[in-house]
Design an enzyme around this catalytic site. Structure first.
Site, PDB file in Angstrom:
ATOM      1  N   ASP A 268       1.259  -4.566   8.890  1.00  0.00           N
ATOM      2  CA  ASP A 268       0.160  -3.624   8.686  1.00  0.00           C
ATOM      3  C   ASP A 268      -1.118  -4.456   8.579  1.00  0.00           C
ATOM      4  O   ASP A 268      -1.277  -5.255   7.642  1.00  0.00           O
ATOM      5  CB  ASP A 268       0.391  -2.806   7.407  1.00  0.00           C
ATOM      6  CG  ASP A 268      -0.713  -1.765   7.194  1.00  0.00           C
ATOM      7  OD1 ASP A 268      -1.814  -1.909   7.759  1.00  0.00           O
ATOM      8  OD2 ASP A 268      -0.461  -0.800   6.440  1.00  0.00           O
TER       9      ASP A 268
ATOM     10  N   ARG B  73     -12.398  -4.200  -7.234  1.00  0.00           N
ATOM     11  CA  ARG B  73     -12.195  -4.761  -5.896  1.00  0.00           C
ATOM     12  C   ARG B  73     -13.528  -4.811  -5.148  1.00  0.00           C
ATOM     13  O   ARG B  73     -14.279  -3.823  -5.146  1.00  0.00           O
ATOM     14  CB  ARG B  73     -11.178  -3.892  -5.151  1.00  0.00           C
ATOM     15  CG  ARG B  73     -10.672  -4.496  -3.867  1.00  0.00           C
ATOM     16  CD  ARG B  73      -9.564  -3.651  -3.264  1.00  0.00           C
ATOM     17  NE  ARG B  73     -10.077  -2.357  -2.795  1.00  0.00           N
ATOM     18  CZ  ARG B  73      -9.474  -1.612  -1.857  1.00  0.00           C
ATOM     19  NH1 ARG B  73      -8.320  -2.013  -1.324  1.00  0.00           N
ATOM     20  NH2 ARG B  73      -9.986  -0.462  -1.491  1.00  0.00           N
TER      21      ARG B  73
ATOM     22  N   TYR C 297     -11.035   2.584  10.105  1.00  0.00           N
ATOM     23  CA  TYR C 297     -12.220   2.961   9.308  1.00  0.00           C
ATOM     24  C   TYR C 297     -12.609   1.946   8.250  1.00  0.00           C
ATOM     25  O   TYR C 297     -13.537   2.196   7.493  1.00  0.00           O
ATOM     26  CB  TYR C 297     -12.048   4.357   8.691  1.00  0.00           C
ATOM     27  CG  TYR C 297     -10.843   4.592   7.815  1.00  0.00           C
ATOM     28  CD1 TYR C 297     -10.815   4.134   6.498  1.00  0.00           C
ATOM     29  CD2 TYR C 297      -9.761   5.319   8.279  1.00  0.00           C
ATOM     30  CE1 TYR C 297      -9.708   4.382   5.695  1.00  0.00           C
ATOM     31  CE2 TYR C 297      -8.650   5.567   7.481  1.00  0.00           C
ATOM     32  CZ  TYR C 297      -8.638   5.095   6.196  1.00  0.00           C
ATOM     33  OH  TYR C 297      -7.551   5.342   5.392  1.00  0.00           O
ATOM     34  N   LYS C 298     -11.920   0.817   8.205  1.00  0.00           N
ATOM     35  CA  LYS C 298     -12.281  -0.211   7.228  1.00  0.00           C
ATOM     36  C   LYS C 298     -13.212  -1.226   7.906  1.00  0.00           C
ATOM     37  O   LYS C 298     -14.353  -0.903   8.229  1.00  0.00           O
ATOM     38  CB  LYS C 298     -11.007  -0.837   6.667  1.00  0.00           C
ATOM     39  CG  LYS C 298     -10.129   0.176   5.906  1.00  0.00           C
ATOM     40  CD  LYS C 298      -8.847  -0.486   5.407  1.00  0.00           C
ATOM     41  CE  LYS C 298      -7.920   0.523   4.742  1.00  0.00           C
ATOM     42  NZ  LYS C 298      -8.462   1.054   3.476  1.00  0.00           N
TER      43      LYS C 298
ATOM     44  N   PHE D 252       0.851  -1.189   0.000  1.00  0.00           N
ATOM     45  CA  PHE D 252       0.000   0.000   0.000  1.00  0.00           C
ATOM     46  C   PHE D 252       0.889   1.242   0.000  1.00  0.00           C
ATOM     47  O   PHE D 252       1.879   1.301   0.741  1.00  0.00           O
ATOM     48  CB  PHE D 252      -0.944   0.011   1.203  1.00  0.00           C
ATOM     49  CG  PHE D 252      -1.935   1.124   1.115  1.00  0.00           C
ATOM     50  CD1 PHE D 252      -2.997   1.048   0.223  1.00  0.00           C
ATOM     51  CD2 PHE D 252      -1.778   2.276   1.862  1.00  0.00           C
ATOM     52  CE1 PHE D 252      -3.906   2.097   0.094  1.00  0.00           C
ATOM     53  CE2 PHE D 252      -2.682   3.329   1.746  1.00  0.00           C
ATOM     54  CZ  PHE D 252      -3.741   3.238   0.854  1.00  0.00           C
TER      55      PHE D 252
END
Lengths: 410, 410
Positions: free
Chosen positions: B195, B369, B220-221, B125
């Site tokens: 991560d 995705r 927040y995911k 990422f």
């Protein structure tokens, strides 16, 4: 002697009096701690409910564009810029004051490898000192030169990369002459970094006129952005290209949504962004800033000074001989919007004041601190606070185990 | 061929089905982007209203103690610890994922001056790569060694201070074998930093069993903490004393309210705090975490795998010959809770899907995705998404200027 009728006339003549109704203020409490946590604007609850229920709940991921979330740091930064006399492209809202201090101190030191010293004031707000010490621990050869206020000028020499000072001192309220001190730092080739945490929204600021280089500030004090609100940072336009944030998160990339492997700093202030912006905090902060932008700022800062001066005057008239010493400058032009009084038993005295409906705060070792936020504090609040202060001191009601017991956080 | 009746039987038998009603989900939309921004828990609006109106509005500064604000990072961290298999004193909620990556990477490099390399994966990422590059630019001699996934093992040698990998890849969903890779890094004397942004709340995690050193993750995911929610960080107990955050803000001090001039790192995880915690974001995050803690986690992660497997099966059965290629691992044990499909025209295809009520996201250059969040996505959602995907591809309705136009943020 000033009497209550005179004080009430000041409220009646206050052009900003209508702003008080725009805030929630608990009944029976005189809140003189807006310099630590600003009061709640009435509009904030509805704005947050909308952000949560409509923008997040219904808009979901699409709200990054549709609700303008992605542009919040720049949009709110541009509004803060109007309050501090900066260009809209010189300020962004982001992270905490501490994190922003790290970005700017590290960037300022890294950009000037031949200058290795951060000059600051002994007794500056702790996070400023600690972050400077953290930068010094990580960047080879960098050292912190913390000196008493009177020795700042002498401490700035050709080794100094950056001078970091809090414009209005968190404890005493003493205010630096921003243009003069900035000139002094720049005359030695150093960058000047101002911490505006106790200034923004409290005193007139004109960063452009002061030729300021760098600044940070807090969103949850006079700006009424809520507990732990996002902070802000300022970099003068002509420094932006040469300074690089050490915190190279994706939001500081020139094209964050290209998902390239190599970091390329965004042009302008965006390079000082790091992670994903905290949208709930941003929404609340924006309400606080918007309220400020409605007010006549000349009237606002004149009222700050008048409230502080009235407090000093009433304390000296009505609390004489009760063990209080003025710990803030007497000259209204030389202080911010809070007044500190020293008292040998400041801790229990403040606890007793709070129990009697006057909220200020205690700062170690002996300071009673009272903040006067011009948007929602009135002149009669000042009167009431001094009356209760006198009662608490006269009756010695503070002298009990209840008030002497030290809380974990004050 | 799987039919709709079979799919409906899966929903009928789902022990977690009741959790769906605990979330706000817009009518007519199948939301498969909870891996980017989790949906809104129904309890969040009321909790935030209470935090704002009662705690901030009425409690004001006193709420730092009375409402437990000051302990939010530790309290919420301890709850996250239960989700990731860590001890309660090993996790705190703070700052953004990017800022937390900086803290841990810089600390890991500084603690091992004889090791100068950060190993990571090409195509990790972006913020992970960028922050590593920022640390390397900042700490003398540190370099980033980014290699393809297959070469990670070979890249870890005695010069490596820390190996930083995203446990579940943000694009492909490929998941590392955490215990094995951790052992591999540790065998060379390196620290392992995970991560967990696409793992926490998505797949079973047991950091203790994996003997993990360091980790960060996103609020927040899958944790449904809201846009820009505070992130978290983990440091194994036995490393806490030897690692020092470069971001030495006042909340990381051993006694922040003593206002000493000299920084002294707090014992334990508190040293990884920096500025004042963002209370509004913390309040929303805690609601998201609390919901997770109510669910049976064995059932939860089994459902993640079942949803993903059903999606792959249905796509292969019903969208054959329509230009899609599976870009995620086929083995459910080797992937997280999202599935990526490659398509030559992935950008306009995703825009058309969103317009037809199926929200996933696009990742450059050619990835569609789809995230399957087990708390609120059902099996029939998967069916519906595949039906609409087939319709969009068969009708070529994506092939229009409307969908080809690239938005600023996607």
């Amino acid at each position: 002697m000033t009497d209550l009728a005179t004080v009430r006339q000041l409220d009646a003549a206050d052009p900003l009096a209508a702003f008080r109704a725009r805030f929630v203020l608990p009944d029976g409490q005189t809140y003189l701690d807006g310099n630590s946590l600003g009061a709640l604007p009435r509009a904030t609850a509805a704005r947050l409910a909308d952000t949560v229920t409509r923008e997040w709940g219904q808009g979901l991921i699409g709200s990054w564009n549709a609700a303008g979330w992605i542009g919040a740091p720049q949009r709110i930064g541009a509004k803060i810029a109007r309050l501090i006399g900066a260009a809209p492209t010189e300020v962004i809202a982001a992270d905490s004051t501490s994190v922003n201090l790290f970005k700017l101190l590290a960037a300022a030191c890294a950009a000037q490898p031949d200058r290795r010293v951060i000059v600051t004031e002994q007794g500056n707000f702790p996070t400023d000192l600690y972050v400077a010490q953290g930068v010094a621990a990580y960047l080879p050869g960098v050292e912190v030169r913390a000196v008493p206020r009177a020795q700042i000028a002498a401490a700035i020499d050709a080794d100094v990369a950056v001078v970091m000072l809090t414009h209005v001192h968190y404890k005493t309220g003493a205010m630096y002459d921003m243009p003069a001190v900035t000139r002094m730092a720049q005359a030695q080739g150093a960058l000047m970094l101002w911490d505006l945490s106790h200034s923004a929204g409290a005193v007139a600021l004109d960063l452009a006129a002061a030729n300021a280089d760098l600044a940070v500030g807090c969103g949850y004090k006079y700006l009424n952005g809520g507990p732990g609100a996002p902070a802000f940072l300022f970099v003068a336009e002509h420094h932006q290209a040469s300074l690089r944030s050490p915190l190279t998160g994706w939001m500081g990339h020139a094209a964050p949504f290209d998902f390239d492997d190599a970091y390329e700093a965004a042009p302008g202030m965006d390079r000082f962004l790091c992670g994903t912006p905290p949208i709930l905090g941003m929404a609340a902060l924006e309400i606080g800033i918007d309220l400020f932008l409605e007010a006549d700022r000349t009237a606002l800062f004149a009222k700050s000074r008048a409230l502080c001066s009235l407090f000093v005057e009433l304390v000296e008239e009505r609390c004489a001989g009760l063990g209080l010493t003025l710990a803030s400058p007497r000259d209204p032009q030389a202080r911010g919007s809070h007044i500190s009084l020293a008292h040998r038993d400041a801790y229990p005295v403040m606890q007793a004041l709070i129990a009697h409906g006057v909220t200020g705060d205690f700062r170690a070792p002996d300071i009673l601190r009272f903040g006067f936020t011009p948007l929602y504090v009135g002149y009669e609040d000042v009167w009431r606070a001094v009356e209760i202060l006198r009662d608490v001191l006269t009756s010695k009601s503070w002298d009990s185990d209840t008030y002497r017991r030290r809380a974990a956080v004050t």
